[in-house]
Design a protein around this motif. Structure first.
Motif, short mmCIF file in Angstrom:
data_model
loop_
_atom_site.label_atom_id
_atom_site.label_comp_id
_atom_site.label_asym_id
_atom_site.label_seq_id
_atom_site.Cartn_x
_atom_site.Cartn_y
_atom_site.Cartn_z
N ALA A 42 0.60 -1.02 -0.06
CA ALA A 42 0.00 -0.05 0.19
C ALA A 42 1.51 1.10 0.00
CB ALA A 42 -1.00 0.14 1.49
N ALA A 43 1.67 1.04 1.26
CA ALA A 43 2.83 2.38 0.73
C ALA A 43 3.67 2.84 -0.86
CB ALA A 43 4.29 2.46 2.11
N GLU A 44 4.02 1.72 -1.43
CA GLU A 44 4.49 1.94 -2.40
C GLU A 44 3.38 2.35 -3.39
OE1 GLU A 44 7.26 -2.31 -2.66
OE2 GLU A 44 5.40 -2.26 -3.30
N ALA A 45 2.55 2.39 -3.40
CA ALA A 45 1.08 2.66 -4.17
C ALA A 45 0.98 3.85 -4.62
CB ALA A 45 -0.33 1.89 -3.97
N ARG A 46 1.04 3.99 -2.81
CA ARG A 46 0.45 5.56 -2.46
C ARG A 46 2.37 6.64 -3.23
NH1 ARG A 46 -0.80 3.52 2.59
NH2 ARG A 46 1.19 4.08 3.37
N ALA A 47 2.81 6.26 -2.46
CA ALA A 47 4.39 6.68 -3.53
C ALA A 47 4.58 6.60 -5.05
CB ALA A 47 5.64 6.44 -3.16
N GLY A 48 3.44 5.87 -5.64
CA GLY A 48 3.78 5.79 -7.50
C GLY A 48 4.46 4.70 -7.67
N ARG A 49 4.95 3.97 -6.71
CA ARG A 49 5.85 2.84 -7.16
C ARG A 49 5.17 1.79 -7.45
NH1 ARG A 49 10.64 3.83 -2.44
NH2 ARG A 49 11.71 2.32 -4.35
N ALA A 50 6.05 0.94 -7.99
CA ALA A 50 6.31 -0.54 -8.29
C ALA A 50 5.98 -0.75 -7.47
CB ALA A 50 6.59 -1.02 -9.72
N ALA A 51 4.78 -2.31 -7.60
CA ALA A 51 4.15 -3.04 -5.96
C ALA A 51 6.15 -4.23 -6.07
CB ALA A 51 3.03 -4.19 -6.46
N GLY A 52 6.84 -4.19 -4.94
CA GLY A 52 7.85 -4.76 -4.91
C GLY A 52 8.97 -4.23 -4.98
N ALA A 53 8.97 -3.13 -5.75
CA ALA A 53 10.01 -1.86 -5.65
C ALA A 53 10.64 -2.03 -4.38
CB ALA A 53 9.60 -0.44 -5.77
N VAL A 54 10.04 -1.98 -3.00
CA VAL A 54 10.93 -2.40 -2.40
C VAL A 54 11.10 -3.35 -1.62
CG1 VAL A 54 10.80 -0.91 0.41
CG2 VAL A 54 10.15 -0.08 -1.67
N THR A 55 12.78 -3.30 -1.56
CA THR A 55 12.51 -4.76 -0.74
C THR A 55 12.39 -5.31 0.82
OG1 THR A 55 14.35 -5.53 -1.78
CG2 THR A 55 15.14 -6.51 -0.21
N LEU A 56 11.19 -6.49 0.88
CA LEU A 56 11.51 -5.92 3.06
C LEU A 56 12.67 -7.13 3.21
CD1 LEU A 56 9.85 -5.83 4.80
CD2 LEU A 56 8.27 -8.01 4.29
N ILE A 57 13.38 -6.16 4.36
CA ILE A 57 14.30 -7.03 5.32
C ILE A 57 13.36 -7.75 6.32
CG2 ILE A 57 16.12 -7.46 6.23
CD1 ILE A 57 17.71 -5.15 3.98
N ALA A 58 13.90 -8.58 6.66
CA ALA A 58 13.02 -9.21 7.79
C ALA A 58 14.07 -9.44 8.73
CB ALA A 58 12.32 -10.56 7.40
N VAL A 59 13.70 -8.41 9.66
CA VAL A 59 15.09 -8.40 11.20
C VAL A 59 15.21 -9.53 12.18
CG1 VAL A 59 16.72 -6.90 12.54
CG2 VAL A 59 15.89 -5.80 10.22
N SER A 60 15.66 -10.62 11.94
CA SER A 60 15.98 -11.64 12.73
C SER A 60 16.64 -11.80 13.48
CB SER A 60 15.74 -13.17 11.93
OG SER A 60 16.68 -13.21 11.16
N LYS A 61 17.03 -10.83 13.88
CA LYS A 61 18.31 -10.76 15.36
C LYS A 61 17.76 -11.18 16.59
CE LYS A 61 17.83 -5.80 16.21
NZ LYS A 61 18.02 -4.84 15.37
N LEU A 62 17.94 -11.75 16.96
CA LEU A 62 17.62 -12.17 18.96
C LEU A 62 16.35 -12.62 18.66
CD1 LEU A 62 19.08 -8.93 20.46
CD2 LEU A 62 19.90 -11.15 20.36
N GLN A 63 15.35 -13.35 17.66
CA GLN A 63 14.46 -14.50 17.47
C GLN A 63 14.06 -15.94 17.57
OE1 GLN A 63 11.25 -12.78 17.48
NE2 GLN A 63 11.68 -10.41 17.05
#
Ligand SMILES: *Cc1c(COP(=O)(O)O)cnc(C)c1O
Length: 215
Positions: free
Chosen positions: A12-33
């Motif tokens: 949704a944030a990508e769409a609001r910013a006029g950016r392609a779906a998947g343009a932003v890489t989601l890094i799942a931060v797994s430290k200490l999990q």
């Protein structure tokens, strides 16, 4: 929250910013999990993860990499020079290049290996004394020096001061990247990733909103 909700908020944030779906890489931060939570997110299909500590990551990830295809690991915590070799062997990207001696070390390791992780320069946008990162005034020179060493740079990374509105820091980082011809922008965490996407983030680093509080 969990992976599905964060992924849909990111789309949704990508769409609001006029950016392609998947343009932003989601890094799942797994430290200490706890391992069970990380395994669950792997089973849900997430493949890009962030870790802060070389030793913790080296202990956890070889087994998951053997079990799940296509895992990419990003180092987002400070890197001591004596761990640089282990880091370039384990990580696909390093977000925390913050000093000349480390640039030198990474350049020599990359040359010896014939390959280099994606490297982001961490910028201390708030000029906080306790925080790592190149100061804004020193950034252009530092980028030029890294390039002179033959170290390819992917982009810039920042962690805005906790007590401040993050948006001006994201805008500052985007401007510094643009004037240095750098495409990557690693910025935005659980509490502020939507603002980071609006400012042009290419990578967001999200931990607790996906996995819950760290142990
Ligand atoms: C831990 C950490 C994150 C993730 O923080 P959350 O608030 O849990 O999303 C992102 N970036 C860096 C550099 C971190 O150390």
């Amino acid at each position: 929250m969990g992976l599905a909700e964060i992924t849909s908020r990111l789309r949704a944030a990508e769409a609001r910013a006029g950016r392609a779906a998947g343009a932003v890489t989601l890094i799942a931060v797994s430290k200490l999990q706890p391992g069970a939570r990380v395994a669950e997110v792997l089973r849900q299909g997430q493949r890009v993860f962030g870790e802060n500590y070389v030793q913790e990551a080296a202990a956890k990830w070889p087994a998951w990499r053997a079990e799940f295809q296509g895992v990419k690991l990003h180092l987002i915590g400070p890197l001591q020079s004596n761990k640089a070799k282990a880091a370039v062997e384990l990580f696909d990207a390093i977000h925390t290049l913050d000093r000349p001696s480390l640039a030198d070390r990474l350049a020599r390791l990359a040359e010896a290996r014939g390959q280099c992780p994606e490297v982001f320069v961490q910028v201390n946008t708030g000029a906080e004394p306790q925080k790592a990162g190149v100061l804004p005034d020193a950034l252009d020179r530092f980028v030029a020096d890294c390039r002179a060493l033959g170290l390819p740079l992917a982009g810039l990374m920042c962690i805005p001061p906790e007590a401040e509105d993050a948006a001006p820091h994201f805008a500052m980082l985007a401007a510094m990247a643009a004037r240095n011809g750098l495409a990557g922008l690693s910025m935005g965490m659980s509490s502020d990733f939507e603002a980071a996407v609006a400012a042009g983030a290419t990578h967001v680093r999200i931990g607790s909103a996906i996995f819950g509080p760290r142990t």
